[in-house]
Design an enzyme around this catalytic site. Sequence first.
Site, PDB file in Angstrom:
ATOM      1  N   GLU A  54      -5.522  -8.255  -0.525  1.00 49.46           N
ATOM      2  CA  GLU A  54      -6.599  -8.066   0.563  1.00 49.46           C
ATOM      3  C   GLU A  54      -7.708  -7.680   0.360  1.00 49.46           C
ATOM      4  O   GLU A  54      -8.176  -6.679  -0.126  1.00 49.46           O
ATOM      5  CB  GLU A  54      -5.816  -6.791   1.225  1.00 49.46           C
ATOM      6  CG  GLU A  54      -4.646  -6.939   2.276  1.00 49.46           C
ATOM      7  CD  GLU A  54      -4.033  -5.908   2.809  1.00 49.46           C
ATOM      8  OE1 GLU A  54      -4.800  -5.066   3.910  1.00 49.46           O
ATOM      9  OE2 GLU A  54      -2.832  -5.499   2.933  1.00 49.46           O
TER      10      GLU A  54
ATOM     11  N   GLU B 120       0.752  -1.216   0.063  1.00 44.90           N
ATOM     12  CA  GLU B 120      -0.030  -0.047   0.003  1.00 44.90           C
ATOM     13  C   GLU B 120       0.814   1.321   0.130  1.00 44.90           C
ATOM     14  O   GLU B 120       0.718   2.323   0.851  1.00 44.90           O
ATOM     15  CB  GLU B 120      -0.828  -0.047   1.140  1.00 44.90           C
ATOM     16  CG  GLU B 120      -2.151  -0.963   1.201  1.00 44.90           C
ATOM     17  CD  GLU B 120      -3.195  -0.862   1.936  1.00 44.90           C
ATOM     18  OE1 GLU B 120      -3.002   0.015   3.132  1.00 44.90           O
ATOM     19  OE2 GLU B 120      -4.125  -1.741   1.948  1.00 44.90           O
TER      20      GLU B 120
HETATM   21  O1  AHR Z   1      -5.195  -5.902   6.783  1.00 46.59           O
HETATM   22  C1  AHR Z   1      -5.063  -4.857   7.927  1.00 46.59           C
HETATM   23  C2  AHR Z   1      -4.441  -3.607   7.040  1.00 46.59           C
HETATM   24  O2  AHR Z   1      -5.149  -3.316   5.960  1.00 46.59           O
HETATM   25  C3  AHR Z   1      -3.034  -4.007   6.227  1.00 46.59           C
HETATM   26  O3  AHR Z   1      -1.801  -3.943   7.275  1.00 46.59           O
HETATM   27  C4  AHR Z   1      -3.030  -2.903   5.533  1.00 46.59           C
HETATM   28  O4  AHR Z   1      -2.131  -3.299   4.280  1.00 46.59           O
HETATM   29  C5  AHR Z   1      -4.446  -2.507   4.875  1.00 46.59           C
HETATM   30  O5  AHR Z   1      -4.542  -1.105   5.203  1.00 46.59           O
END
Ligand code: AHR
Length: 504
Positions: free
Chosen positions: A293, A174
């Site tokens: 994610e 990210e």
């Molecule tokens: O999954 C939780 C968080 O969400 C992770 O660390 C990050 O990559 C995202 O913002």
Amino acid sequence: MGNKAKMVLEKDYKISEIDNRIYGSFIEHLGRAVYGGIYDPGHPQADENGFRQDVMEMVKEIQVPIIRYPGGNFVSGYNWEDGVGPIENRPRRLDLAWRTTETNEIGTNEFMKWAKLVNADVNMAVNLGTRGIDAARSLVEYCNHPGGSYYSDLRVSHGYKEPHKIKTWCLGNEMDGPWQIGHKTAEEYGRIASEAAKVMKWVDPTIELVACGSSGRGMPTFAEWEATVLDHTYDHVEFISLHQYYGNRDNDISNYLAMSLEMDDFITSVISIADYIKAKKRGKKNINLSFDEWNVWYHSNEADKKIEPWSIAPPQLEDHYNFEDALLVGCMLITLLKHADRIKIACLAQLINVIAPIMTEENGPAWKQTIFYPYMHASVFGRGVSLNPIVSSPKYDSKDFTDVPYLESAAVYNEENEQLTIFAVNRHLKEGLELECDIRNFDGYEVVEHIVLENDDLKQTNSAKGTPVAPHSKGNAMIKDGLVSAVLPKLSWNVIRLAKRKLF
Ligand code: AHR
């Protein structure tokens, strides 16, 4: 049309062979995912490594094929060297991403050992926040080089003679987000990701690399970010990542369950950008998608504000999922299957305690959240070819979406095992959906089982005391003359399993 839906399935109408990695998950050094989750040496269920065996059993039940590690936001401040070698020499560090203290008791080798015990591969992320290409290439050498060099010999000296042979690697996490340690512009990230990728592949040319896409479709830099990053990295990477979380913040179930349509739009947009860059470069290869994610995440937001800074493994991001969350997770899984031609990796974020399907009690049992079930069903029964069904369903409009089909569905054909599985969600709030599915092309197939996840209370959660949200196999799917008919109860997740007669 009434509350009836139709589907036609043909063996040759294929989207793509499914890459099993789409059923992946994620473990970050965050909250109680590692400490108190996978590792709890004082727990009665701990094995000789300190790994909780009850947790491992549940992970194996899901058949998680690949697990992203060690972060997440955490990785952008992580020195991988802190987590290898004698445990007594490992430093305690402030983790600035989550404002906790990291003890480094578990690091790369311990995690690789755990992953092996649960039969999962690892999708390893390198730190492109505070570190750069040197740390990235050293970690690849440490993990994957057989021996005879500084870092590979260091691994051997740490007791791991055989290389870990990690195939899939993430180039940071990210990096578009201002909250990220070492946040970068698209130009800055594109350059460092491309140089890191180049040297990581010089160390091990067999690896596959994921460049960071946007941390969500709502980011102001979305689309431009992907285009710039891929412009820099196209020749060196195989994947671009997508991240997205949803929540029912307005308590509007019709709208909430439609959010997978936005996920679908996000996927289609990223495919278009990847293909634009391919065209611009006169390239031959497709850049595939790693949706590494995805989940529901909002229940724990307020509780997290009260956590004492610099605690060790506090209960962070511990969403307690309810029944409606399981339905949305089902819709999201179906959305991934619909794009199996381009999504080759996806990670439910995360796996244990932190926005997770599996929870643990300190000194108590592990238990299954509501979302455990659709995830487990898709992973276990969704291996094979994602079919391209012809679907017609009645539709509705919600606050943010128009033409939302009541039926959300996908079908997976496993030619080898002669099995066909239909995954379906009925989004209707009040009525069952009569589904008729034409599978005349699947000669001799019979219904094996119709699994249903339903509950009268959308807000019902599970806990260590019990799992009131759990599936049953009393669905009424039947087949006659090649036509499968079933009533999908109002607001339900369904798995209709069919197989060629001789199998049972
Ligand atoms: O999954 C939780 C968080 O969400 C992770 O660390 C990050 O990559 C995202 O913002």
